[in-house]
Design a protein around this motif. Sequence first.
Motif, PDB file in Angstrom:
ATOM      1  N   LEU A  77       0.865  -1.200   0.161  1.00  0.00           N
ATOM      2  CA  LEU A  77       0.074  -0.080   0.071  1.00  0.00           C
ATOM      3  C   LEU A  77       0.991   1.117   0.076  1.00  0.00           C
ATOM      4  N   CYS A  78       2.073   1.517   0.802  1.00  0.00           N
ATOM      5  CA  CYS A  78       2.869   2.249   0.818  1.00  0.00           C
ATOM      6  C   CYS A  78       3.431   2.760  -0.762  1.00  0.00           C
ATOM      7  N   ASN A  79       3.848   1.334  -1.170  1.00  0.00           N
ATOM      8  CA  ASN A  79       4.527   1.532  -2.526  1.00  0.00           C
ATOM      9  C   ASN A  79       3.552   2.028  -3.641  1.00  0.00           C
ATOM     10  N   ALA A  80       2.198   1.716  -3.666  1.00  0.00           N
ATOM     11  CA  ALA A  80       1.047   2.117  -4.532  1.00  0.00           C
ATOM     12  C   ALA A  80       0.930   3.701  -4.066  1.00  0.00           C
ATOM     13  N   SER A  81       0.785   4.041  -2.649  1.00  0.00           N
ATOM     14  CA  SER A  81       0.438   5.282  -2.538  1.00  0.00           C
ATOM     15  C   SER A  81       1.566   6.292  -2.947  1.00  0.00           C
ATOM     16  N   LEU A  82       2.891   6.066  -2.967  1.00  0.00           N
ATOM     17  CA  LEU A  82       4.024   6.769  -3.173  1.00  0.00           C
ATOM     18  C   LEU A  82       3.962   7.237  -4.618  1.00  0.00           C
ATOM     19  N   PHE A  83       3.429   6.057  -5.524  1.00  0.00           N
ATOM     20  CA  PHE A  83       3.465   6.300  -6.820  1.00  0.00           C
ATOM     21  C   PHE A  83       2.240   7.045  -7.298  1.00  0.00           C
ATOM     22  N   ALA A  84       1.188   6.946  -6.561  1.00  0.00           N
ATOM     23  CA  ALA A  84       0.081   7.567  -6.949  1.00  0.00           C
ATOM     24  C   ALA A  84      -0.001   9.038  -6.514  1.00  0.00           C
ATOM     25  N   ALA A  85       0.726   9.269  -5.307  1.00  0.00           N
ATOM     26  CA  ALA A  85       0.902  10.553  -5.048  1.00  0.00           C
ATOM     27  C   ALA A  85       1.581  11.469  -5.762  1.00  0.00           C
ATOM     28  N   SER A  86       2.711  10.915  -6.486  1.00  0.00           N
ATOM     29  CA  SER A  86       3.508  11.475  -7.259  1.00  0.00           C
ATOM     30  C   SER A  86       3.184  11.670  -8.998  1.00  0.00           C
ATOM     31  N   ILE A  87       2.559  10.403  -9.193  1.00  0.00           N
ATOM     32  CA  ILE A  87       2.166  10.111 -10.811  1.00  0.00           C
ATOM     33  C   ILE A  87       0.788  10.999 -11.296  1.00  0.00           C
ATOM     34  N   LEU A  88      -0.043  10.596 -10.524  1.00  0.00           N
ATOM     35  CA  LEU A  88      -1.370  10.917 -10.698  1.00  0.00           C
ATOM     36  C   LEU A  88      -1.697  12.542 -10.848  1.00  0.00           C
ATOM     37  N   PRO A  89      -1.244  13.382  -9.648  1.00  0.00           N
ATOM     38  CA  PRO A  89      -1.239  14.742  -9.752  1.00  0.00           C
ATOM     39  C   PRO A  89      -0.366  15.260 -10.994  1.00  0.00           C
ATOM     40  N   LEU A  90       0.756  14.785 -11.227  1.00  0.00           N
ATOM     41  CA  LEU A  90       1.510  15.084 -12.367  1.00  0.00           C
ATOM     42  C   LEU A  90       0.749  15.004 -13.569  1.00  0.00           C
ATOM     43  N   ALA A  91       0.116  13.923 -13.930  1.00  0.00           N
ATOM     44  CA  ALA A  91      -0.488  13.835 -14.942  1.00  0.00           C
ATOM     45  C   ALA A  91      -1.606  14.401 -15.239  1.00  0.00           C
ATOM     46  N   THR A  92      -2.250  14.607 -14.130  1.00  0.00           N
ATOM     47  CA  THR A  92      -3.450  15.674 -14.261  1.00  0.00           C
ATOM     48  C   THR A  92      -2.973  17.082 -14.363  1.00  0.00           C
ATOM     49  N   LEU A 123      -2.659  19.584  -5.958  1.00  0.00           N
ATOM     50  CA  LEU A 123      -3.373  18.140  -5.786  1.00  0.00           C
ATOM     51  C   LEU A 123      -2.629  17.440  -4.732  1.00  0.00           C
ATOM     52  N   ILE A 124      -1.255  17.309  -4.588  1.00  0.00           N
ATOM     53  CA  ILE A 124      -0.759  16.666  -3.649  1.00  0.00           C
ATOM     54  C   ILE A 124      -1.317  16.892  -2.145  1.00  0.00           C
ATOM     55  N   ILE A 125      -1.445  18.138  -1.999  1.00  0.00           N
ATOM     56  CA  ILE A 125      -1.779  18.541  -0.549  1.00  0.00           C
ATOM     57  C   ILE A 125      -3.390  18.412  -0.625  1.00  0.00           C
ATOM     58  N   LEU A 126      -4.018  18.093  -1.446  1.00  0.00           N
ATOM     59  CA  LEU A 126      -5.356  17.841  -1.442  1.00  0.00           C
ATOM     60  C   LEU A 126      -5.888  16.487  -1.178  1.00  0.00           C
ATOM     61  N   GLY A 127      -4.956  15.578  -1.718  1.00  0.00           N
ATOM     62  CA  GLY A 127      -4.749  14.250  -1.580  1.00  0.00           C
ATOM     63  C   GLY A 127      -4.270  13.964  -0.110  1.00  0.00           C
ATOM     64  N   ALA A 128      -3.201  14.619   0.336  1.00  0.00           N
ATOM     65  CA  ALA A 128      -3.066  14.413   1.973  1.00  0.00           C
ATOM     66  C   ALA A 128      -3.911  14.719   2.558  1.00  0.00           C
ATOM     67  N   LEU A 129      -4.870  15.878   2.410  1.00  0.00           N
ATOM     68  CA  LEU A 129      -5.726  16.214   3.299  1.00  0.00           C
ATOM     69  C   LEU A 129      -6.986  15.199   3.377  1.00  0.00           C
TER      70      LEU A 129
END
Length: 223
Positions: A77-92, A123-129
């Motif tokens: 889950l940590c691995n997937a979260s780190l990838f998602a937190a960096s890649i998805l906001p970037l793609a958006t 987007l990163i901040i929004l995801g963390a919140l």
Amino acid sequence: QAAVVEKNIQKENYVQSRWDVIIGCILVSVVAYFIIVACAATIFHSGHRQITNAADAAMALEPLAGRAASTLFAIGLCNASLFAASILPLATAYTVCEGLGFESGIDKRPHEAPAFYSLYTGLIILGALAVLVLNESKQIPIILLSQVANGILLPFVLIFMLRLCNREDLMGPYRNTRILNVIAWATCIVVIVLTLLLVISSFFPHYVPQSIAGKASAAIGRF
């Protein structure tokens, strides 16, 4: 498009870039297949079919991983979260900025692409919140909903992409071949049918058997 621009790929690198995409798609599909198989052999088989939080998923893995189930799930889950937190906001950020005509690119400095970096950071901040504020039981449905939403929106993206890929004035000799078009349009039609089944089953559940609706939802989430 953004990835091609960022890598400064030229026409001479088209073959390598194409194989990069093909191999990546194959690997992603293989990994997804084994995720489905692993879930069927553990979560479904163990009887833990109501996954409402991370703890439920970890418990469902216990027959396979034993006491290390929670640790194994936490690492994944940590691995997937780190990838998602960096890649998805970037793609958006890329998609929004390219669509609105703003300067974008990680090779740019923040003052050169303020909208891009502001959106990416926001987007990163929004995801963390969202993780901090939302109850854990609400996070799993949001994850599933986001995947289903991606699948529902995919046909619209595919149709426009296929139209662009077949425009000779844009693609020239690199436009889609007949075989690629058959495969691509067949995939697009399948996704559209699955999307329609999901939408109909959501609003008119009596018209679509639950088994078919569930399979359609799972397939769309996979796309």
